[in-house]
Design a protein around this motif. Structure first.
Motif, mmCIF file in Angstrom:
data_model
loop_
_atom_site.group_PDB
_atom_site.id
_atom_site.type_symbol
_atom_site.label_atom_id
_atom_site.label_comp_id
_atom_site.label_asym_id
_atom_site.label_seq_id
_atom_site.Cartn_x
_atom_site.Cartn_y
_atom_site.Cartn_z
ATOM 1 N N ALA A 27 75.063 34.444 -45.020
ATOM 2 C CA ALA A 27 75.783 35.360 -43.980
ATOM 3 C C ALA A 27 75.025 35.349 -42.764
ATOM 4 O O ALA A 27 73.357 35.043 -42.879
ATOM 5 N N GLY A 28 75.689 34.693 -41.352
ATOM 6 C CA GLY A 28 74.611 34.884 -40.171
ATOM 7 C C GLY A 28 74.242 35.594 -39.294
ATOM 8 O O GLY A 28 75.222 36.802 -38.854
ATOM 9 N N ALA A 29 73.003 36.032 -39.640
ATOM 10 C CA ALA A 29 73.024 38.198 -38.915
ATOM 11 C C ALA A 29 72.830 37.928 -37.472
ATOM 12 O O ALA A 29 72.869 38.690 -36.752
ATOM 13 N N SER A 30 72.203 36.693 -37.315
ATOM 14 C CA SER A 30 71.498 36.661 -35.516
ATOM 15 C C SER A 30 71.388 34.825 -34.966
ATOM 16 O O SER A 30 71.374 34.431 -36.247
ATOM 17 N N GLY A 31 71.565 34.919 -33.808
ATOM 18 C CA GLY A 31 71.629 33.782 -33.006
ATOM 19 C C GLY A 31 70.022 33.917 -32.106
ATOM 20 O O GLY A 31 70.241 33.138 -31.800
ATOM 21 N N GLY A 32 70.159 35.358 -32.098
ATOM 22 C CA GLY A 32 68.399 35.152 -30.874
ATOM 23 C C GLY A 32 69.022 36.821 -31.116
ATOM 24 O O GLY A 32 69.168 37.761 -31.275
ATOM 25 N N PHE A 33 67.404 37.193 -29.719
ATOM 26 C CA PHE A 33 67.656 38.095 -29.512
ATOM 27 C C PHE A 33 67.904 39.119 -28.411
ATOM 28 O O PHE A 33 68.482 40.251 -28.677
ATOM 29 N N SER A 34 69.109 38.780 -27.948
ATOM 30 C CA SER A 34 70.058 39.355 -27.529
ATOM 31 C C SER A 34 71.680 39.733 -28.465
ATOM 32 O O SER A 34 72.502 39.814 -28.178
ATOM 33 N N ASP A 35 71.496 39.164 -29.821
ATOM 34 C CA ASP A 35 72.340 39.653 -30.462
ATOM 35 C C ASP A 35 72.870 40.810 -31.154
ATOM 36 O O ASP A 35 72.090 41.550 -31.226
ATOM 37 N N GLY A 232 74.382 18.608 -46.149
ATOM 38 C CA GLY A 232 75.214 19.223 -46.063
ATOM 39 C C GLY A 232 74.652 20.362 -45.294
ATOM 40 O O GLY A 232 75.512 21.169 -44.312
ATOM 41 N N SER A 233 73.949 20.760 -46.453
ATOM 42 C CA SER A 233 73.077 22.271 -46.185
ATOM 43 C C SER A 233 72.355 22.594 -44.848
ATOM 44 O O SER A 233 72.405 23.502 -44.012
ATOM 45 N N LEU A 234 72.179 21.445 -43.766
ATOM 46 C CA LEU A 234 71.554 21.742 -43.044
ATOM 47 C C LEU A 234 72.243 22.087 -41.632
ATOM 48 O O LEU A 234 72.517 22.682 -40.989
ATOM 49 N N ILE A 235 73.971 21.049 -42.084
ATOM 50 C CA ILE A 235 74.919 21.236 -41.012
ATOM 51 C C ILE A 235 75.285 22.125 -41.040
ATOM 52 O O ILE A 235 75.637 23.272 -40.330
ATOM 53 N N CYS A 236 75.803 22.931 -42.890
ATOM 54 C CA CYS A 236 75.939 24.139 -42.535
ATOM 55 C C CYS A 236 74.800 25.823 -41.971
ATOM 56 O O CYS A 236 75.791 26.064 -41.230
ATOM 57 N N GLY A 237 73.856 25.145 -41.890
ATOM 58 C CA GLY A 237 72.442 26.309 -41.431
ATOM 59 C C GLY A 237 73.094 26.206 -39.668
ATOM 60 O O GLY A 237 73.015 26.794 -38.891
ATOM 61 N N HIS A 238 73.051 24.901 -39.380
ATOM 62 C CA HIS A 238 73.940 24.226 -38.279
ATOM 63 C C HIS A 238 75.399 25.526 -37.668
ATOM 64 O O HIS A 238 74.838 26.084 -36.479
ATOM 65 N N LEU A 239 76.085 25.198 -38.432
ATOM 66 C CA LEU A 239 77.323 26.222 -38.159
ATOM 67 C C LEU A 239 76.975 27.896 -37.834
ATOM 68 O O LEU A 239 77.600 27.910 -37.046
ATOM 69 N N ILE A 240 75.871 28.143 -38.593
ATOM 70 C CA ILE A 240 75.967 29.680 -38.877
ATOM 71 C C ILE A 240 74.498 30.199 -38.268
ATOM 72 O O ILE A 240 74.412 31.770 -37.691
ATOM 73 N N GLU A 241 73.938 29.616 -37.376
ATOM 74 C CA GLU A 241 72.400 30.078 -37.017
ATOM 75 C C GLU A 241 72.571 30.640 -36.164
ATOM 76 O O GLU A 241 71.891 30.983 -35.223
ATOM 77 N N CYS A 242 73.520 30.865 -34.905
ATOM 78 C CA CYS A 242 74.161 31.061 -33.621
ATOM 79 C C CYS A 242 75.003 32.352 -34.313
ATOM 80 O O CYS A 242 75.837 32.590 -33.161
ATOM 81 N N ALA A 243 75.101 32.857 -34.682
ATOM 82 C CA ALA A 243 75.881 33.597 -35.427
ATOM 83 C C ALA A 243 77.333 33.720 -34.728
ATOM 84 O O ALA A 243 78.122 32.869 -35.234
ATOM 85 N N ALA A 244 78.241 35.038 -34.263
ATOM 86 C CA ALA A 244 79.134 34.328 -33.337
ATOM 87 C C ALA A 244 79.744 33.206 -32.160
ATOM 88 O O ALA A 244 81.177 33.277 -32.797
ATOM 89 N N TYR A 245 78.697 32.866 -32.588
ATOM 90 C CA TYR A 245 79.200 31.167 -31.315
ATOM 91 C C TYR A 245 80.560 30.730 -32.149
ATOM 92 O O TYR A 245 81.224 29.887 -31.885
ATOM 93 N N VAL A 246 80.193 30.758 -34.168
ATOM 94 C CA VAL A 246 80.992 29.188 -34.927
ATOM 95 C C VAL A 246 82.356 30.827 -34.869
ATOM 96 O O VAL A 246 83.398 30.317 -35.393
ATOM 97 N N THR A 247 82.278 31.746 -34.808
ATOM 98 C CA THR A 247 83.740 32.539 -34.567
ATOM 99 C C THR A 247 84.056 33.164 -33.595
ATOM 100 O O THR A 247 85.204 34.480 -33.360
ATOM 101 N N GLY A 248 83.970 32.321 -32.433
ATOM 102 C CA GLY A 248 85.051 32.670 -30.871
ATOM 103 C C GLY A 248 83.927 33.053 -30.246
ATOM 104 O O GLY A 248 84.464 32.918 -28.656
#
Length: 638
Positions: A27-35, A232-248
């Motif tokens: 689960a990606g919990a944060s993309g930065g201090f402003s999350d 594959g895990s590197l790209i998976c991590g890239h996709l969820i590293e910014c939290a809600a960027y990938v969910t809208g």
């Protein structure tokens, strides 16, 4: 009850089974201090195995590093009387603490980069919070990212440290580095988890590294040979590293999500043994979506070309494929891996000087002439003192529409921005002190029609700013280590992969190999590119990247033909700075990507522009007019 070493939900893990068939749920919990601060607590209530999060950026690392240098100077002078603050993310404990009971009860692992410039201190702070709550969780930390001393040694030995942005050598930068921090990979996190850690605190690991470490631990991948899986895990991590960027978040199709935009769901990745993943999200009444569009958008964010570099592996992006496999479920496959680069990125921080700004509001007709009037007068008032400014910019922001419906929409902001190493020029925002504020105020009664000053003059008083210089450091020079406090501070040294490759600074770049005859698309209407094209942009210091994508295969043929390197230069118009433009394609998501070399004004902490993070480069280009096939428009706009 869970044990400290494993989950209690009936699932085995990588610590006890090196070839786990079940995917690890990350689960990606944060993309930065402003999350959102609720993230870890909410995610810990779900059926997941690992929570990852990113609280750092080039912006925050620069500030934390500079603060550490200041603290060391105060300590040496005997003026720092208590434990320093500001060296790690100050919001992290508030985010983590409410989730600790669930983390222990359910055996969830946590791996985050929040330690900034004092990872050890944050790990100790987390340990203290665990004990305060009467829990038993093992906290490890990863160090080795701070490389100031080694960089200074290499400078003395003649290392050139060429800039990743513009190719200049460090000696020609014009600033003296005070702090250096490099990017680590996920191998240390994997070792900490294998050693029994429940929570792994990192400083400057790469944003995707926590997911890489989780995958290496869970699936037992061998970092010397399993490059496809780790990629594959590197790209998976890239996709969820910014939290809600990938969910809208930041999604071009945001208008259809606006009814539930108040609380977007955080992402969950199901990472499989072969390196493929499925991206989904928390439900629980949250908004947003996981679609090929939202996932493609995040993939295109802050990449630099067809090769995605990590300290553990290099991922090849051109073959990636995304498939909608269910509601809020997108499968990501096709990523291939190559050995990691011999180097890792290192960011050097330097004191830049002082900056200040002054705002004049003008309205209605003849805006350009009014702006010229104001600029001429302020430059005249500055006189010879302007020679001590490294930056003296005037920008007219906004426009007055025809027959404006109210006065505010007809009002524009003339922003005057200065930078200097002479603090006295910007030392006070008062009327009676010579300097920047006075130069602007001098002309109030000689101003153009409607000259109006802003009612907050504090911005015209100088603030310290920092310069950032990204370059490369051999991985062999990095002392990557894991510290296990519950084992008497046992240290595990993390060696880079035995097989590494030398990669060129400039990645492969090309226009489309088989353009389509545009007449085959039939009648067209001239309108904004963004009516049918989605996209995302971002920054890496002064480089800006932009990725564009479309929804249908025939639209892809049109997009890859229309969006050439020359076309992007044309659409940029006055924004084109003359730098190199690099291009590549990702057919599996119908996307064209561009890298604008040295396009932005340095980095976040020193830029003189509004677009401090390059996020609006894409939105500017999507607003530019091109000829759009009518049959595409009939399908509906973004």
């Amino acid at each position: 009850m869970a044990t400290a070493n494993g989950p209690s939900n009936g699932h085995s893990n990588g610590a006890s089974n090196g070839h786990q068939k079940r995917p690890v749920r990350i689960a990606g919990a944060s993309g930065g201090f402003s999350d959102r601060q609720r993230a870890i607590s909410s995610l810990a209530k779900l059926d997941i195995d690992v929570i990852v999060g990113d609280w750092l950026s080039e912006c925050t690392m620069t500030l934390h590093g500079a603060q550490k240098v200041d603290n060391e100077k105060l300590r040496a002078a005997g003026k720092l009387m208590e434990e320093p603050i500001g060296l790690f993310d100050p919001t992290f404990i508030d985010n983590l603490s409410p989730a600790l009971h669930d983390i222990q009860t359910k055996g969830i692992k946590v791996a985050v980069n929040a330690g900034a410039s004092d990872t050890k201190l944050l790990a100790e702070t987390v340990e203290a919070e665990v004990k305060r709550l009467g829990l038993d969780l093992k906290v490890a930390y990863v160090e080795g990212d701070e490389v100031t001393e080694r960089v200074n040694q290499l400078i003395k030995q003649g290392e050139k440290f060429v800039s990743l942005m513009d190719g200049i050598e460090l000696k020609d930068w014009g600033f003296t580095p005070i702090y250096a921090q490099c990017y680590l990979g996920g191998a240390g996190i994997a070792e900490a988890l294998r050693a029994g850690a429940d929570i792994v605190i990192c400083g400057r690991v790469a944003d995707a590294a926590p997911s890489v470490g989780a995958g290496m631990w869970w699936h037992g991948w061998d970092k010397e040979v399993d490059f496809d899986q780790i990629a594959g895990s590197l790209i998976c991590g890239h996709l969820i590293e910014c939290a809600a960027y990938v969910t809208g978040g930041y999604f071009s199709g945001f208008k259809r999500l606006i009814e539930q935009c108040e609380n977007l769901g955080f992402p969950i990745a199901e990472l499989y043994e072969d390196g493929s993943c499925v991206i989904t999200k928390e439900a629980n009444g949250t908004g947003g979506e996981v679609s090929v569009g939202t996932v493609a958008s995040q993939l295109l964010y802050e990449i630099q070309g067809p090769l995605y570099y990590g300290s553990d592996v290099t991922a090849l992006l051109e073959g990636i494929v995304m498939t909608q496999v269910g509601e809020d479920r997108v499968k990501v496959a096709g990523v291939k891996g190559r050995p990691p680069p011999r180097t890792t990125k290192v960011g050097l921080t330097a004191v830049g000087g002082y900056q200040a700004e002054f705002h004049v509001f003008i309205c209605g007709l003849d805006l350009e002439a009014k702006a010229e009037w104001i600029e001429r007068q302020i430059r005249y008032s500055a006189g010879d003192a302007a020679k001590e400014l490294s930056c003296f910019n005037f920008t007219l922001n906004g426009y007055c529409p025809d027959n404006p419906r109210n006065q505010d929409v007809a009002t524009c902001d003339l922003r005057v921005f200065v930078q200097t190493q002479n603090k006295s020029l910007v030392s006070k925002a008062t009327l009676d002190v010579p300097g920047f504020n006075r130069w602007c105020m001098d002309n109030g009664l000689q101003g153009c029609p409607g000259w109006t000053l802003g009612n907050d003059q504090r911005q015209s008083e100088g603030k310290l700013y920092y310069e950032y210089y990204p370059t490369l450091l051999p991985q062999s020079e990095v002392q990557h280590r894991v510290i296990l406090p519950w084992k008497n501070n046992k240290t595990i040294d993390i060696k880079p992969a035995a097989k590494m490759e030398e990669y060129q600074r400039d990645q492969p770049s090309y226009d489309t190999k088989d353009p389509i005859d545009l007449s085959k698309f039939g009648p067209c209407t001239r309108g904004p590119l963004g009516w049918i094209v989605g996209g995302r942009s971002g920054d890496k210091a002064s480089d800006a990247n932009i990725g564009f994508y479309v929804r249908k295969d025939d639209e892809w043929d049109w997009l890859r033909t229309v969006l050439s390197i020359d076309k992007i230069k044309e659409l940029l118009e006055e924004e084109y700075k003359g730098g190199k433009v690099e291009r590549f394609e990702i057919p599996g998501i119908r996307a064209v990507h561009f890298l604008l070399r040295d396009h932005l004004d340095r980095g976040f902490n020193s830029t003189s522009t509004y677009d401090t993070l390059g996020k609006n480069v894409c939105e500017y280009l999507r607003s530019k007019h091109v000829y759009l096939p009518n049959r595409f428009l009939h399908r509906g706009r973004f």
